[in-house]
Design a protein around this motif. Structure first.
Motif, short mmCIF file in Angstrom:
data_model
loop_
_atom_site.label_atom_id
_atom_site.label_comp_id
_atom_site.label_asym_id
_atom_site.label_seq_id
_atom_site.Cartn_x
_atom_site.Cartn_y
_atom_site.Cartn_z
N ALA A 6 44.98 59.14 9.13
CA ALA A 6 46.26 58.75 8.55
C ALA A 6 46.47 57.25 8.67
CB ALA A 6 47.39 59.50 9.24
N SER A 7 46.12 56.70 9.83
CA SER A 7 46.31 55.26 10.00
C SER A 7 45.41 54.50 9.04
CB SER A 7 46.00 54.82 11.43
OG SER A 7 46.23 55.85 12.31
N ALA A 8 44.18 54.98 8.89
CA ALA A 8 43.26 54.31 7.98
C ALA A 8 43.80 54.36 6.55
CB ALA A 8 41.88 54.97 8.04
N ALA A 9 44.31 55.52 6.17
CA ALA A 9 44.81 55.67 4.80
C ALA A 9 46.01 54.77 4.55
CB ALA A 9 45.18 57.13 4.55
N LEU A 10 46.84 54.61 5.58
CA LEU A 10 48.03 53.77 5.39
C LEU A 10 47.65 52.30 5.40
CD1 LEU A 10 50.63 55.65 7.61
CD2 LEU A 10 50.67 55.38 5.14
N ALA A 11 46.62 51.98 6.16
CA ALA A 11 46.26 50.57 6.31
C ALA A 11 45.55 50.02 5.07
CB ALA A 11 45.38 50.39 7.53
N ILE A 12 44.76 50.88 4.42
CA ILE A 12 44.05 50.40 3.23
C ILE A 12 45.07 50.22 2.11
CG2 ILE A 12 42.31 50.99 1.51
CD1 ILE A 12 41.03 52.78 3.75
N PRO A 13 45.25 49.01 1.64
CA PRO A 13 46.29 48.82 0.61
C PRO A 13 45.86 49.44 -0.71
CG PRO A 13 45.13 46.77 1.07
CD PRO A 13 44.52 47.80 1.94
N LEU A 14 46.67 50.34 -1.18
CA LEU A 14 46.33 51.06 -2.39
C LEU A 14 47.21 50.62 -3.56
CD1 LEU A 14 46.20 54.46 -0.61
CD2 LEU A 14 44.24 53.42 -1.69
N ALA A 15 48.14 49.73 -3.25
CA ALA A 15 49.13 49.37 -4.25
C ALA A 15 48.46 48.84 -5.51
CB ALA A 15 50.08 48.34 -3.68
N SER A 16 48.91 49.36 -6.64
CA SER A 16 48.36 48.89 -7.91
C SER A 16 48.80 47.45 -8.15
CB SER A 16 48.85 49.77 -9.05
OG SER A 16 50.26 49.70 -9.12
N GLY A 17 49.98 47.13 -7.69
CA GLY A 17 50.48 45.77 -7.88
C GLY A 17 50.04 44.85 -6.76
N ALA A 18 48.89 45.17 -6.18
CA ALA A 18 48.42 44.40 -5.03
C ALA A 18 48.22 42.92 -5.36
CB ALA A 18 47.13 45.00 -4.50
N ILE A 19 48.05 42.63 -6.64
CA ILE A 19 47.80 41.22 -6.98
C ILE A 19 48.95 40.33 -6.52
CG2 ILE A 19 46.27 41.46 -8.97
CD1 ILE A 19 49.05 40.82 -10.55
N PHE A 20 50.16 40.86 -6.63
CA PHE A 20 51.30 40.02 -6.28
C PHE A 20 51.45 39.89 -4.77
CE2 PHE A 20 52.64 41.88 -10.43
CZ PHE A 20 52.31 40.76 -11.16
N ALA A 21 50.91 40.86 -4.09
CA ALA A 21 51.00 40.81 -2.63
C ALA A 21 49.77 40.13 -2.03
CB ALA A 21 51.13 42.22 -2.08
N ASP A 22 48.82 39.81 -2.90
CA ASP A 22 47.56 39.24 -2.44
C ASP A 22 47.83 37.86 -1.83
OD1 ASP A 22 44.90 38.97 -2.09
OD2 ASP A 22 44.37 39.51 -4.16
N ASP A 23 47.71 37.74 -0.52
CA ASP A 23 48.06 36.45 0.08
C ASP A 23 46.81 35.72 0.60
OD1 ASP A 23 49.38 37.95 3.13
OD2 ASP A 23 47.47 38.08 2.12
N ASP A 24 45.68 36.13 0.09
CA ASP A 24 44.47 35.38 0.46
C ASP A 24 44.57 33.94 -0.02
OD1 ASP A 24 41.79 37.84 0.20
OD2 ASP A 24 43.41 37.54 1.64
N THR A 25 44.03 33.08 0.76
CA THR A 25 44.03 31.67 0.34
C THR A 25 42.60 31.15 0.40
OG1 THR A 25 44.63 31.15 2.60
CG2 THR A 25 46.39 31.10 0.98
N PRO A 26 41.87 31.35 -0.69
CA PRO A 26 40.48 30.90 -0.70
C PRO A 26 40.38 29.38 -0.59
CG PRO A 26 41.16 31.54 -2.90
CD PRO A 26 42.28 31.91 -1.99
N ALA A 27 39.29 28.93 0.03
CA ALA A 27 39.07 27.48 0.13
C ALA A 27 38.45 26.99 -1.17
CB ALA A 27 38.13 27.20 1.31
N LEU A 28 39.17 26.13 -1.87
CA LEU A 28 38.70 25.58 -3.14
C LEU A 28 38.80 24.06 -3.08
CD1 LEU A 28 40.63 27.97 -5.58
CD2 LEU A 28 38.18 28.00 -5.17
N PRO A 29 37.96 23.37 -3.86
CA PRO A 29 38.10 21.90 -3.89
C PRO A 29 39.51 21.51 -4.33
CG PRO A 29 36.56 22.69 -5.59
CD PRO A 29 36.85 23.83 -4.69
N LYS A 30 40.06 20.50 -3.66
CA LYS A 30 41.43 20.09 -3.95
C LYS A 30 41.57 19.58 -5.39
CE LYS A 30 44.09 19.72 0.04
NZ LYS A 30 43.57 21.05 0.42
N LYS A 31 42.69 19.93 -6.01
CA LYS A 31 42.97 19.43 -7.36
C LYS A 31 44.44 19.03 -7.42
CE LYS A 31 39.61 21.58 -10.45
NZ LYS A 31 39.42 22.44 -11.63
N THR A 32 44.72 17.97 -8.16
CA THR A 32 46.11 17.58 -8.33
C THR A 32 46.72 18.42 -9.44
OG1 THR A 32 45.60 15.94 -10.00
CG2 THR A 32 45.52 15.20 -7.71
N ALA A 33 48.03 18.37 -9.51
CA ALA A 33 48.73 19.11 -10.55
C ALA A 33 48.29 18.62 -11.92
CB ALA A 33 50.23 18.94 -10.38
#
Lengths: 333, 278, 345
Positions: C19-46
């Protein structure tokens, strides 16, 4: 007359009459304890049951005394809080139930699927058993039905059975394959006198074949008729246990006479300690070692004592059990 | 008994399973429930035939174009309530039914190990779930093809596929629905180990299904929705898009598997340790 | 297993772990909006990001996107209807292979509406109505799907069109959208009258196309409007996705029967703008609105001021003022700004 095609028989050819087994018990429990949730009093309290191999053990006790709970623990349906259960030489728990294959059971009355026929119900139970040969299934079912006299009603749905027929089917289920131990909980419940007689003779028949029978009952007559051993349970505590004869109270010698003093003296000379009771009779415990009644009577007459009444009284077993179970056979809390 | 049955079915494990299935199929109540479910596609087919409808959601509008859609319309009509009721009845009867009747103590003293009994019961319930779903589809297919044309299948996306591929996708729908229903059945099986009243377990399962359907309609709880099993039920329609949209189906399948694993293991943990006092 | 025999109650450990495993694995279809990963990318200005975005060239792509509007308005219509896109959550599938091949599918529960543009043909299919609308197009004509702002691409275009002197544009680290690394661009209006707090645009690190656009109000922590890919594939989709033949039995009509839409279109085209960029207010004449629209307007809260009397509609992202003399003022601004525009008229 026995079924010979059962594999269980082939696996254990020694049978229970074997001398080395008669010494050990078919059922042994050590300090068995069980307290159900929502209950403060233990249902079974430090129970040390010993059912010798080959015996017909009468398990006596009022309703609610813990007989059924004990039986459920023997069969692995209920797990004890502490203590151990050994059935046919192997320890029983909810997990290991191999030995149960050699145990036939009737627990708290028969229970079957009402819309299946008696035969179909037995077939279902047989299908569940991995220890039997499916090819002999029909033979064994037929034989079991025959033994309890249900062959004619085998095809009828269980729902239409009378109480007695239901009880018989329950016993048939316990006899589906070769057993070394039968645990029968109130097997004659609901049977008519004829059926009761049949079941009792069946039990004796099985016992003669060497099957150990643990018979839970509240009927003393049943115990007196079929049991070789007896255990008395009261409020979860075993009150007494042993061969039936050992529990039978000693017979009483009762002499009615005017000459009570002389009578007591004569008896004393014969080695019998007698007293005078409230109603003026001379009473004494009478055992087999004492002189035989004709000799006693002759001695009394020779002394010139006018004996008005002389009898050896076989006291009622029931009184003993009422004594042991305290409140008699009412439901104990 | 019958000398014709395949040898494999004589194996000890199959004997009990066969007996179990025979018990489920033989029950008057189950037969009645199945009959009601199988009448559903027939009612839908005749209603559409009588009213000559060629539009409407839930696949109803597509029936006049291809009889196969009777099966899909019937499945989508049965999915919210009829199928869950059927599944809840069968699954909560599994252990509780035997306990209620008192036959459980006799089965266990045969002896049957508790884990094995639970496994056989679970497999029988799973077969029932699949059986009832495929039966509704099959009856829908047959009645649909009798009353309506057979031919290319128009997808929800408006494009067409061959009849053969349409059948394959229908089988996919049935398989997916079965998996969804198994999640409910797993809960039912767990409840079944808790109680001796099969009806009580069944009602609890239905209430649970209804409550999660209601929760699924409350937008403020959208964080919860993906965890609700009902949330993923209706996406079976994604099989009938061009091309098949697997994302939601995969997610629904995973959620269902999660429920199955959790509740079947909970049923095992409880049933193998509980005191049988029935 | 031995431990389970000795301590049976430990068996509960198994379902609890599952049960804990099932709850912990994010299954949300809208996970993109909750995706808080911050990949390391070369810096770019606006500025670099804006330039990259303008110069980006993608042959084609296909993907699934989720659009969520929480404007504080009641949701209207069915979910497989393009008209319903103004509110609620919707899932769309998009295929694009160049400017003359586009397909947008709005997915509903057991229903779908498809808009397909393939060369000289545009098709509109509704599974619910079992109907097809076909339009023949001139070679130069660039048709628009039935409702604007469908893709993050189009939404971003509209937002970037608002850039002006009263706008802050900045980068805000990196993020992950639709399992792709992305830069995040934050556009912030520098004006009190705009209802928009900020707009966040996630730009694909590799392809430099917008993957998601989120609009926040000044106060809200959740986006009032967002559109973003949950899945995207930059492979050019095959021709089969753009081929459409009306299925047998469908009602086929040539060209839009859009008498009603036409009135709206005319009205919108005849309108004018007051103010610029974020403060822009569209002003039009609503005197010809039909009876149903009039009734809806009368149900709105009343407002009055120097400009006269009327009714005001407030939502999280835009306001509408309809004066009793039939003028309509619309803008992503506070009602005060609309009154001001009405006063200056």
């Amino acid at each position: 007359m026995t079924v010979t095609d059962s594999p269980s028989r082939a696996l254990s050819p020694e049978g229970s009459r074997n001398s080395e087994h008669t010494a050990c018990g078919a059922v042994i429990t050590h300090d068995l304890m069980k307290t159900f949730r929502r209950s403060s009093k233990p249902a079974v309290d430090k129970l040390n049951l010993f059912v010798p191999r080959g015996s017909v053990y009468g398990f006596l006790g009022p309703n609610g005394s813990g007989k059924t709970t004990t039986i459920r623990m023997l069969l692995g349906l209920v797990s004890p809080d502490s203590g151990s259960v050994e059935v046919l030489g192997q320890s029983v728990s909810c997990r290991t139930s191999d030995t149960l294959h050699k145990v036939g059971a009737l627990i708290e009355g028969p229970a079957f699927h009402p819309y299946l026929s008696g035969e179909a119900n037995l077939r279902r139970l047989d299908a569940a058993d991995t220890g039997v040969d499916p090819r002999t299934s029909s033979t064994r079912i037929g034989h079991a039905l025959e033994r309890v006299g249900l062959t004619a009603a085998a095809g009828k749905t269980f729902r239409t059975y009378s109480l007695g027929m239901k009880q018989r089917l329950g016993i048939a289920a316990a006899l589906l394959c070769e057993r070394e131990l039968l645990v029968l909980d109130e097997p004659t419940n609901g049977l008519d006198p004829q059926g009761t007689r049949e079941v009792r003779s069946l039990i004796l028949e099985l016992a003669a074949e060497g099957v150990t029978v643990l018979l839970s009952t509240h009927l003393l007559s049943e115990v007196e008729q079929v049991c070789s051993h007896v255990g008395v349970l009261r409020a979860g505590v075993l009150q007494a246990q042993g061969p039936l004869a050992s529990l039978r109270p000693t017979p009483q010698l009762r002499i009615v006479t005017i000459d009570t003093v002389s009578t007591v003296a004569v008896l004393d000379r014969l080695g019998i300690a007698a007293t005078v009771n409230d109603s003026g009779s001379v009473v004494a415990a009478f055992s087999a070692e004492n002189p035989q009644p004709p000799d006693i009577l002759r001695s009394l007459v020779n002394e010139g004592i006018a004996v008005r009444e002389f009898r050896i009284e076989q006291p009622n077993l029931e009184e003993t059990f009422i004594e042991l179970t305290g409140e008699g056979f009412d439901v104990s809390g | 008994m019958s000398a014709v049955s395949p040898l494999a079915l004589r194996a000890p494990g199959f004997r009990l399973l066969r007996s179990e299935l025979r018990l489920i199929v033989g029950r008057r109540r189950n037969q009645l429930g199945l009959a009601v479910l199988l009448i559903l596609p027939i009612i839908i087919a005749f209603t559409v035939k009588a009213t000559d409808t060629s539009e409407g959601g839930d696949f109803i509008g597509s029936i006049s174009g291809n009889g196969m859609f009777v099966a899909l319309a019937a499945l989508s009509a049965a999915l919210p309530l009829f199928l869950p009721v059927a599944v809840s009845a069968v699954s909560s009867d599994a252990i509780a039914g035997e306990a209620h009747q008192g036959t459980l103590r006799y089965l266990l003293t045969v002896p049957v190990s508790r884990a094995r009994l639970l496994a056989v019961k679970a497999i029988a319930v799973a077969i029932s779930c699949a059986g009832v779903t495929f039966a509704v589809a099959l009856v829908g297919l047959v009645i649909g093809w009798i009353l309506f044309p057979i031919g290319d299948v128009t997808l929800l996306s408006g494009t067409q596929i061959s009849q053969g591929e349409g059948i394959a996708r229908l089988v996919g729908v049935c398989a997916y629905m079965t998996l969804c229903l198994l999640a409910l059945a797993a809960i039912g099986l767990f409840f079944s180990t808790l109680t001796e009243q099969p009806l009580g377990g069944s009602i609890a399962v239905i209430i649970l299904a209804i409550v999660s359907a209601i929760l699924n309609e409350i937008p403020q709880l959208d964080w919860l929705h993906p965890y609700l099993f009902v949330h993923h039920w209706m996406v079976f329609g994604d099989f009938f898009r061009a091309p098949v949209l697997w994302d939601n189906l995969r997610e629904g399948a995973l959620v269902s598997l999660g429920y199955i694993v959790v509740f079947v293991s909970a049923a095992w943990a409880h049933f193998t340790t509980k005191d049988i006092t029935s | 297993m031995d431990i389970f025999t000795k301590r049976p109650k430990l068996r509960w450990f198994v379902p609890v772990v599952f049960a804990s495993a099932a709850l912990a694995i994010p299954l949300a279809s809208g996970a993109i909006f909750a995706d808080d990963d911050t990949p390391a990318l070369p810096k770019k200005t606006a500025q670099e990001l804006l330039t990259d975005m303008r110069d980006s060239e993608v042959d084609g792509f296909s993907g699934t996107l989720v659009k969520n509007a929480d404007l504080g308005l009641p949701s209207l219509g069915g979910d497989a209807d393009f008209a319903a896109l103004s509110g609620g959550t919707h899932t769309l599938r998009v295929w694009s292979a160049g400017s003359d091949k586009t397909r947008v599918a709005l997915l509903g529960e057991l229903g779908e509406s498809d808009w397909i543009h393939n060369g000289k043909d545009a098709w509109f299919w509704s599974s619910e109505d079992n109907s097809v609308i076909h339009e023949k197009l001139d070679a130069s004509e660039q048709p628009a799907p039935p409702n604007a702002s469908h893709t993050p691409d189009q939404a971003a275009d509209e937002v970037l069109g608002l850039l002006g002197p009263n706008t802050d544009v900045a980068t805000d680290g990196t993020t992950r959208v639709a399992s792709r690394d992305a830069y995040e661009l934050v556009v912030k209006p520098r004006t009190d009258t705009s209802l928009i707090g900020e707009v966040r645009i996630a730009i694909d690190a590799e392809k430099s196309v917008p993957l998601s656009v989120q609009m926040f109000t000044k106060t809200g922590t959740k986006p009032a409007f967002e559109v973003g890919f949950t899945h995207i594939d930059f492979q050019k989709p095959g021709d089969e996705h753009f081929r459409f033949t009306p299925p047998p039995g469908a009602k086929v009509s040539e060209g839009y029967d859009n008498a009603g839409d036409k009135a709206w279109e005319d009205m919108i085209n005849e309108g004018t703008f007051v103010g610029e960029n974020w403060e822009a207010v569209w002003v039009g004449n609503g005197a010809n609105l039909d009876e149903e629209a009039q009734r809806m307007i009368r149900a709105l809260p009343a407002a009055n001021g120097e400009w006269g009397r009327g009714h005001i509609l407030e939502s999280k992202l835009f306001s509408v003022l309809i004066t009793d003399d039939g003028q309509i003022y619309v803008g992503a601004v506070t009602p005060e700004r609309l009154y001001e525009a009405a006063n200056s008229k």
